[in-house]
Structure formats: structure tokens, C-alpha cells
Design a protein around this motif. Structure first.
Motif, PDB file in Angstrom:
ATOM      1  N   LEU A  63       0.957  -1.091  -0.511  1.00  0.00           N
ATOM      2  CA  LEU A  63      -0.092  -0.349   0.064  1.00  0.00           C
ATOM      3  C   LEU A  63       0.535   1.037   0.315  1.00  0.00           C
ATOM      4  CD1 LEU A  63      -2.823   0.464  -0.410  1.00  0.00           C
ATOM      5  CD2 LEU A  63      -2.846   1.291   2.759  1.00  0.00           C
ATOM      6  N   ALA A  64       2.418   1.090   1.154  1.00  0.00           N
ATOM      7  CA  ALA A  64       2.422   2.343   1.046  1.00  0.00           C
ATOM      8  C   ALA A  64       2.954   3.303  -0.350  1.00  0.00           C
ATOM      9  CB  ALA A  64       4.135   1.560   2.009  1.00  0.00           C
ATOM     10  N   PRO A  65       3.582   2.294  -1.709  1.00  0.00           N
ATOM     11  CA  PRO A  65       4.115   3.030  -2.507  1.00  0.00           C
ATOM     12  C   PRO A  65       2.704   3.557  -3.303  1.00  0.00           C
ATOM     13  CG  PRO A  65       4.307   0.488  -2.710  1.00  0.00           C
ATOM     14  CD  PRO A  65       4.154   1.040  -1.147  1.00  0.00           C
ATOM     15  N   LYS A  66       1.509   3.517  -3.227  1.00  0.00           N
ATOM     16  CA  LYS A  66       0.396   4.056  -3.808  1.00  0.00           C
ATOM     17  C   LYS A  66       0.049   5.003  -3.120  1.00  0.00           C
ATOM     18  CE  LYS A  66      -1.215  -0.769  -5.931  1.00  0.00           C
ATOM     19  NZ  LYS A  66      -0.337  -0.245  -7.504  1.00  0.00           N
ATOM     20  N   VAL A  67       0.226   4.991  -1.434  1.00  0.00           N
ATOM     21  CA  VAL A  67      -0.551   6.047  -1.151  1.00  0.00           C
ATOM     22  C   VAL A  67       0.786   7.414  -1.641  1.00  0.00           C
ATOM     23  CG1 VAL A  67      -0.291   6.947   1.495  1.00  0.00           C
ATOM     24  CG2 VAL A  67      -1.055   4.716   0.838  1.00  0.00           C
ATOM     25  N   HIS A  68       1.447   7.116  -1.405  1.00  0.00           N
ATOM     26  CA  HIS A  68       3.118   8.142  -1.759  1.00  0.00           C
ATOM     27  C   HIS A  68       2.122   8.514  -3.261  1.00  0.00           C
ATOM     28  CE1 HIS A  68       6.586  10.045  -2.734  1.00  0.00           C
ATOM     29  NE2 HIS A  68       7.435   9.989  -1.677  1.00  0.00           N
ATOM     30  N   GLY A  69       1.916   7.613  -4.111  1.00  0.00           N
ATOM     31  CA  GLY A  69       1.651   7.955  -5.376  1.00  0.00           C
ATOM     32  C   GLY A  69       1.018   9.086  -5.458  1.00  0.00           C
ATOM     33  N   VAL A  70      -0.331   9.175  -4.945  1.00  0.00           N
ATOM     34  CA  VAL A  70      -1.993   9.814  -4.288  1.00  0.00           C
ATOM     35  C   VAL A  70      -1.744  10.924  -3.819  1.00  0.00           C
ATOM     36  CG1 VAL A  70      -4.293   9.374  -3.860  1.00  0.00           C
ATOM     37  CG2 VAL A  70      -3.780   7.246  -4.839  1.00  0.00           C
ATOM     38  N   TYR A  71      -0.902  11.070  -3.069  1.00  0.00           N
ATOM     39  CA  TYR A  71      -0.654  11.576  -1.880  1.00  0.00           C
ATOM     40  C   TYR A  71       0.342  12.900  -2.460  1.00  0.00           C
ATOM     41  CZ  TYR A  71      -1.064  14.718   2.093  1.00  0.00           C
ATOM     42  OH  TYR A  71      -0.397  15.694   3.276  1.00  0.00           O
ATOM     43  N   ALA A  72       1.122  13.049  -3.437  1.00  0.00           N
ATOM     44  CA  ALA A  72       1.434  13.442  -4.534  1.00  0.00           C
ATOM     45  C   ALA A  72       0.424  14.094  -5.631  1.00  0.00           C
ATOM     46  CB  ALA A  72       2.306  12.514  -5.055  1.00  0.00           C
ATOM     47  N   GLY A  73      -0.170  13.780  -6.008  1.00  0.00           N
ATOM     48  CA  GLY A  73      -1.247  14.049  -6.966  1.00  0.00           C
ATOM     49  C   GLY A  73      -1.929  15.057  -5.781  1.00  0.00           C
ATOM     50  N   ILE A  74      -2.336  14.869  -4.999  1.00  0.00           N
ATOM     51  CA  ILE A  74      -3.326  15.362  -3.844  1.00  0.00           C
ATOM     52  C   ILE A  74      -2.878  16.664  -3.938  1.00  0.00           C
ATOM     53  CG2 ILE A  74      -4.902  15.796  -2.014  1.00  0.00           C
ATOM     54  CD1 ILE A  74      -5.378  12.590  -2.060  1.00  0.00           C
ATOM     55  N   SER A  75      -1.327  17.382  -3.170  1.00  0.00           N
ATOM     56  CA  SER A  75      -1.173  18.148  -2.636  1.00  0.00           C
ATOM     57  C   SER A  75       0.623  18.832  -3.792  1.00  0.00           C
ATOM     58  CB  SER A  75       0.027  17.391  -1.343  1.00  0.00           C
ATOM     59  OG  SER A  75       1.397  16.584  -1.980  1.00  0.00           O
ATOM     60  N   LYS A  76       0.094  18.140  -4.914  1.00  0.00           N
ATOM     61  CA  LYS A  76       1.176  18.801  -6.332  1.00  0.00           C
ATOM     62  C   LYS A  76       2.299  18.963  -5.572  1.00  0.00           C
ATOM     63  CE  LYS A  76      -2.395  20.020  -8.795  1.00  0.00           C
ATOM     64  NZ  LYS A  76      -3.418  19.238  -8.054  1.00  0.00           N
ATOM     65  N   ASN A  77       2.643  17.573  -5.309  1.00  0.00           N
ATOM     66  CA  ASN A  77       4.599  17.610  -4.916  1.00  0.00           C
ATOM     67  C   ASN A  77       4.275  18.036  -3.192  1.00  0.00           C
ATOM     68  OD1 ASN A  77       4.672  15.190  -6.537  1.00  0.00           O
ATOM     69  ND2 ASN A  77       5.037  16.617  -8.521  1.00  0.00           N
ATOM     70  N   HIS A  78       4.308  19.064  -2.865  1.00  0.00           N
ATOM     71  CA  HIS A  78       3.612  20.102  -1.952  1.00  0.00           C
ATOM     72  C   HIS A  78       4.654  18.846  -0.356  1.00  0.00           C
ATOM     73  CE1 HIS A  78       2.370  23.213  -3.679  1.00  0.00           C
ATOM     74  NE2 HIS A  78       3.371  23.116  -4.817  1.00  0.00           N
ATOM     75  N   GLU A  79       3.925  17.510  -0.552  1.00  0.00           N
ATOM     76  CA  GLU A  79       4.380  16.976   1.136  1.00  0.00           C
ATOM     77  C   GLU A  79       5.018  15.677   0.636  1.00  0.00           C
ATOM     78  OE1 GLU A  79       0.625  17.840   2.650  1.00  0.00           O
ATOM     79  OE2 GLU A  79       0.961  20.432   2.060  1.00  0.00           O
ATOM     80  N   GLU A  80       5.565  15.395   1.621  1.00  0.00           N
ATOM     81  CA  GLU A  80       5.538  13.505   1.094  1.00  0.00           C
ATOM     82  C   GLU A  80       5.046  12.806   2.621  1.00  0.00           C
ATOM     83  OE1 GLU A  80       9.227  10.594   0.419  1.00  0.00           O
ATOM     84  OE2 GLU A  80       9.529  12.873   0.667  1.00  0.00           O
TER      85      GLU A  80
END
Length: 377
Positions: free
Chosen positions: A208-225
Motif C-alpha cells: 500500500l505504501a507506494p500507492k499512498v505516496h503516489g496518490v498523496y503527491a497528486g493531491i498535494s501537487k508534490n508539496h508534501e511527502e
């Protein structure tokens, strides 16, 4: 998979009627208490589970305003595409019980639908995943694993029964000390089952972790990790241990905490005390995350859950997002409206301004239980 048609009859406050959604994003909007969440609830019930709002089946039929009680019957019908063919399902609710019809075949229970309709739900209550303690996060893990692997539900049930029996024995030992000799039998059983539970949870979070990382990057426009990691309560357990080694680690932990267990009368370590950690830019999302960041975090978890379920089953689950836009800035709202590609989404909101962000898809206005499809100009 995707929904072709939803029909409701005598359900909640909804007027009897049909809904024909698109395969992409479907925005359901209107004022408070008009019936938006009822529509999502009707879709979710086709997964075979209970209401995500905690309602009993007897509470689902339309309220008789004059009598102040619920009428006895309600019916839902769904046409959907799954397993490379069009299918149909009907749910009937009568006197607090439900039955179903799947592709014309009558079933005695609604749970017969489990595995037929695949969905992931976000509701405001899911924010407690971040705000509350480990029990909520364990519930998320176990719920996701039960959808992916029906056998996991049986494993977890047997583990929990064994845990209850060991705890009962711990309490009895305070009155009958000679029973302590039998505790090792339950330690062995609990360690064997617990090792399997921990392995399943650890493997799930690893995927799950890499998928969460990818989705959150999209939501935050890569402003947060974002980072997530498994935090088992068994101290010597680490990811990728073999089952025998995991079982041994749990046995050693039970031996270490035995005196504490005997004093307290319950088992202080094991999968029933597990957690997983969620960090944003290296800081706890629960402690330091803003309301918008916490909401974005839960959304990332739920959308990643949908992706992983799709990988595992070969079917893309429908995504149900209830009251998701609150406390999100326009950039994050735009992501949910226009960048969730390749899946069917049903999203509720109140603000007409938010609705205007939708570039492609369908809009449905809900007023006093009546659903009005709107053309996008």
C-alpha cells in the motif's frame, strides 16, 4: 467495474426513481439533509456489508412522517458491469431483514453479494483514522484485507476467539493458580495465529505504501511527502520474517509479558495492539497535520486501497466520496474532480462553486430526496 443504473424504492428520504451515472466522475450536490449521502449508502449496500453510517437494516426504509416510524419495506436495484459482462442485483429490506437477487437468482441474505460489487468508501467518520487511536487504523487494515482476501476474515475471527479464551484463562488463574500450567497451550495457539495476522498486515502495508505516496503527491501537487509504516506491538517482529520466526517472536513476547498479563487479566501484546504510523514530511500527521492535510491523508489511504484492490482482483472498484471537499483548498478539490482517471467516482458536496470545478463527468442535484440530472454546458 462500473454502475450502469441505480433504482431506489421506498429507501430513506429518496423519491422512487432511477439514476444513470457516467463511467467517470459523478458529482452529487445539494443542501444538507437532502439525500446525497443516502444515494452513496444505497450503492455501498451492494457490497454486501452494513451501512457505513452504522444504521440498522430496519432503519433504511422510508420514514412514515405521520406515524413517526419507518415503513417495513424498501428495495434497491443495480445494473453494473463486472467480470467482463453486464450483471444485475436487487436488495430487498423487509422488517429489519434483507435478501438479494443476483442475476435473477434469489438469495436468502444480502451478504451473498460480497465479492460481486467492489467499492471503497470515504465518509467524514474516516477522519478518525488519523485523529483517534490504533483501533481505527487496525480496523482500516482488517477491512481492506477482508475485501482482498476473504480467508483473512476467518483467520482474524479465530485469532480473536483464541485471544478471548486466553484472557478468560488469565482471569481464572487469579482464583485457581494451578491453571497457569495450561497457559503455554494458549500461548502456542495465539502465537501461531498472530504470526499469520501480522504477516498479512505487514505485507499489505508494504504494497500500500507506494500507492499512498503516489496518490498523496497528486493531491498535494508534490508539496508534501507522506510515509506510512507498520508498528506491530510484538517488539521483536520485523517485516519479512518467516512464519516460524514470527511465531517465535510472538512467543518470546508472551513470555516476557506473562507476569503483566497475569496481573492485568488480559493479553498486553499481539496483533490486537498493532498500529501503523502516518508521517507528513517526517512529522506525525495526527499531531501536526492541519485539517486539510489530515483529510488528504485519509483520501490517499482510501484511493490507494482502491488501487491495490484493483491490482489484486482485476476489477476497478467504484469510489464513493461523501462530503470530501470540506477543508480542502481549490487545488486539492480540482485533483478529486478532474484527475481520478480510469475509475467510476461518486462524490457528494454542498457548494455550487465546487461543482463548477468539474470539467468532464455528470452532475446530479438532490433536493428533498429527488434527484435532478444536469447537463454540462
Amino acid at each position: 467495474m462500473h454502475v450502469i443504473r441505480l433504482a431506489t424504492q421506498n429507501f430513506r428520504n429518496l423519491e422512487d426513481g432511477e439514476l444513470f451515472p457516467c463511467k467517470g466522475v459523478n458529482v452529487i450536490y445539494g443542501g444538507n439533509a437532502q439525500g446525497k449521502t443516502n444515494l452513496l449508502e444505497s450503492l455501498w449496500l451492494f457490497t454486501g456489508g452494513h451501512s457505513f453510517r452504522g444504521a440498522k437494516d430496519a432503519e433504511l426504509p422510508k420514514l412514515d412522517v405521520q406515524k413517526g416510524t419507518n415503513t417495513s419495506r424498501a428495495s434497491l436495484a443495480l445494473d453494473f458491469h463486472s467480470e467482463e459482462r453486464d450483471q444485475s442485483a436487487v436488495l430487498n429490506f423487509e422488517n429489519g431483514r434483507r435478501n438479494s437477487v443476483i442475476n435473477g437468482v434469489k438469495k436468502k441474505t444480502g451478504s451473498a453479494l460480497i465479492g460481486k460489487v467492489c467499492a471503497v468508501i470515504f465518509s467524514p467518520e474516516h477522519l478518525l483514522l488519523i485523529k483517534e487511536g490504533p483501533a481505527r487504523r487496525r480496523g482500516f487494515l482488517d477491512g481492506a484485507l477482508c475485501q482482498m482476501k476473504p480467508g483473512y476474515a476467518g483467520l482474524l475471527s479465530v485469532y480473536n476467539r483464541s485471544l478471548l479464551q486466553r484472557n478468560a484463562l488469565l482471569k481464572d488463574i487469579s482464583r485457581y493458580p494451578e491453571l497457569e500450567d495450561t497457559l503455554s497451550v494458549w500461548d502456542l495457539r495465539l502465537a501461531k495465529l498472530g504470526a499469520e495476522v501480522m504477516r498479512e498486515r505487514g505485507r499489505y502495508l508494504e504494497r500500500l505504501a507506494p500507492k499512498v505516496h503516489g496518490v498523496y503527491a497528486g493531491i498535494s501537487k508534490n508539496h508534501e511527502e507522506i510515509q506510512i509504516s507498520y508498528s506491530p506491538s510484538v517488539k521483536n517482529y520485523v517485516e519479512n520474517l518467516s512464519l516460524p520466526d514470527a511465531e517465535q517472536a510472538f512467543l518470546e513476547e508472551l513470555a516476557r509479558t506473562r507476569n503483566t498479563d497475569l496481573r492485568s487479566g488480559f493479553t498486553n501484546s499481539g496483533p490486537h495492539r498493532d498500529d501503523f504510523e502516518i508521517m507528513l514530511d517526517g512529522f506525525s500527521a495526527r499531531v501536526y497535520g492541519s485539517q486539510g492535510q489530515q483529510r488528504s491523508t485519509v483520501l490517499a489511504l482510501k484511493l490507494a486501497e482502491a488501487e491495490l484492490l484493483s491490482d489484486f482482483t482485476g476489477e476497478t472498484p467504484i469510489v464513493l466520496l461523501d462530503d470530501v471537499m470540506s477543508e480542502l483548498d481549490q487545488s486539492r478539490q480540482d485533483y478529486l474532480m478532474n484527475h481520478l482517471y480510469g475509475r467510476q467516482v461518486f462524490l457528494t458536496c454542498c457548494s455550487p462553486e465546487t461543482v463548477e470545478l468539474l470539467k468532464t463527468g455528470m452532475r446530479f442535484r438532490v433536493e428533498a430526496g429527488k434527484v435532478f440530472p444536469e447537463n454540462m454546458e
